[in-house]
Design a protein around this motif. Structure first.
Motif, mmCIF file in Angstrom:
data_model
loop_
_atom_site.group_PDB
_atom_site.id
_atom_site.type_symbol
_atom_site.label_atom_id
_atom_site.label_comp_id
_atom_site.label_asym_id
_atom_site.label_seq_id
_atom_site.Cartn_x
_atom_site.Cartn_y
_atom_site.Cartn_z
ATOM 1 N N THR A 156 0.840 -1.182 0.000
ATOM 2 C CA THR A 156 0.000 0.000 0.000
ATOM 3 C C THR A 156 0.881 1.240 0.000
ATOM 4 O O THR A 156 1.996 1.222 0.546
ATOM 5 C CB THR A 156 -0.941 0.018 1.223
ATOM 6 N N PRO A 169 -2.671 2.711 11.624
ATOM 7 C CA PRO A 169 -3.868 2.247 10.925
ATOM 8 C C PRO A 169 -3.558 1.611 9.570
ATOM 9 O O PRO A 169 -4.191 0.621 9.190
ATOM 10 C CB PRO A 169 -4.696 3.529 10.758
ATOM 11 N N ALA A 170 -2.592 2.181 8.843
ATOM 12 C CA ALA A 170 -2.222 1.622 7.544
ATOM 13 C C ALA A 170 -1.612 0.235 7.696
ATOM 14 O O ALA A 170 -1.875 -0.668 6.897
ATOM 15 C CB ALA A 170 -1.245 2.553 6.829
ATOM 16 N N LYS A 172 -4.463 -2.247 8.592
ATOM 17 C CA LYS A 172 -5.343 -2.462 7.444
ATOM 18 C C LYS A 172 -4.667 -3.378 6.429
ATOM 19 O O LYS A 172 -5.307 -4.294 5.881
ATOM 20 C CB LYS A 172 -5.705 -1.126 6.798
ATOM 21 N N GLN A 182 -4.627 -6.934 7.732
ATOM 22 C CA GLN A 182 -5.933 -7.572 7.569
ATOM 23 C C GLN A 182 -6.109 -8.076 6.139
ATOM 24 O O GLN A 182 -6.589 -9.202 5.906
ATOM 25 C CB GLN A 182 -7.046 -6.583 7.931
ATOM 26 N N THR A 183 -5.722 -7.260 5.182
ATOM 27 C CA THR A 183 -5.824 -7.656 3.770
ATOM 28 C C THR A 183 -4.956 -8.876 3.487
ATOM 29 O O THR A 183 -5.384 -9.827 2.813
ATOM 30 C CB THR A 183 -5.398 -6.496 2.867
#
Length: 303
Positions: free
Chosen positions: A14, A133-134, A137, A140-141
């Motif tokens: 990301t 948070p990044a 996230k 989780q992905t």
């Protein structure tokens, strides 16, 4: 519910939002690898600026995975044409002050090179301040992708297990009629030996005591080679394994339960071999052991 393998791999990336306009564009990458293990064994390999998020990532992983040796790798890299961040005047001034302080105590220490300055400048802007948070996230992905991969591998394992169980059922079916046939053959053999021992001619009535002794020996032999209980337990274990594979994720610790049943199958197959009185029964026992060992190897990978 699906069966999950403990073997899998997933990766995701990301883009990160920079804190300042002078900071280089950054990319956060995450990889998760897992192989079989008796328990959940987590290993994290990540740069120091991400270490503060390890506890949260560990908690997230344990919610998704129950068993396996799992390695989590995280990295941050620049997406710009150059891998070096442009040092700011403030940073250069700070580095100069630190160098002078060090030289005051260590006069023979080497001075900073251009490469050292660029490396330190990149390290200073390696990650935004609020990257938590990044990270979560992206974790989780990646875990979702890993779960999908483990499910696909688990489906292949379950199909292989069902095929091996079906082959074992065929062998058990082949073994069932062998014992009555063998007992009858042995009874006739005992009677024939008694006739020979007592030098009886064909058609002469066999003394009752001799006949009773022959029948007693035949009965004792039948008890020694009787494998009806072993075959019944084998079929019961086959049914239990099929039931666990059908329940899948609904059966907690399905991998450990299957592993226990494999041990029971091996014990019954060994007993079958030890009671064997014919080459055919020995062959069936050996073939069963080969299939059970193949089952054991596959079950080791199920969560």
């Amino acid at each position: 519910m699906p069966i999950y393998s403990m073997t899998g791999y997933a990766s995701a990336q990301t883009e990160l939002t920079s804190d300042t306009a002078n900071s280089p564009a950054l990319r956060l990458g995450l990889e998760i690898r897992s192989v079989n293990s008796r328990f959940l064994d987590l290993t994290f390999k990540m740069p120091e600026e991400l270490r503060q998020h390890e506890a949260a990532m560990r908690e997230l992983v344990t919610k998704h995975l129950k068993r396996g040796k799992v390695e989590v790798r995280a990295n941050i890299e620049s997406t710009a044409d150059t891998s070096f961040a442009e040092p700011t005047p403030a940073l250069l001034q700070r580095l100069l002050g630190l160098q002078e302080l060090i030289h005051a105590h260590l006069p023979k220490a080497n001075g900073l090179s251009v490469a050292d300055v660029l490396r330190l400048a990149t390290a200073q802007s390696a990650a935004p301040a609020d990257i938590g948070p990044a990270v979560l996230k992206l974790a989780q992905t990646t875990l979702t992708q890993l779960s999908d991969a483990r499910e696909r591998e688990g489906a292949r394992l379950a199909q292989t297990l069902r095929e091996r169980i079906g082959q074992l059922r065929v062998l058990a079916t082949q073994a069932a009629p062998l014992v009555p046939q063998l007992v009858e053959q042995q009874r006739l053999r005992f009677l024939e030996r008694w006739r020979e021992a007592m030098a009886l001619t064909e058609g002469t009535a066999l003394p009752e005591a001799a006949q009773d002794r022959a029948l007693t020996e035949a009965t004792s032999f039948a008890i020694r080679i009787d494998v009806a209980e072993e075959l019944t337990r084998l079929v019961s274990h086959f049914d239990e394994m099929d039931d666990l594979l059908a329940k899948g994720g609904k059966a907690e610790g399905v991998g450990k339960r299957l592993d226990f049943l494999i041990q029971e199958l091996h014990r019954e197959a060994n007993t079958l071999g030890s009671k064997s009185a014919t080459m055919e029964m020995t062959r069936i026992s050996v073939d069963m052991k080969v299939l059970i060992e193949q089952l054991r190897e596959q079950v080791q990978n199920i969560e």
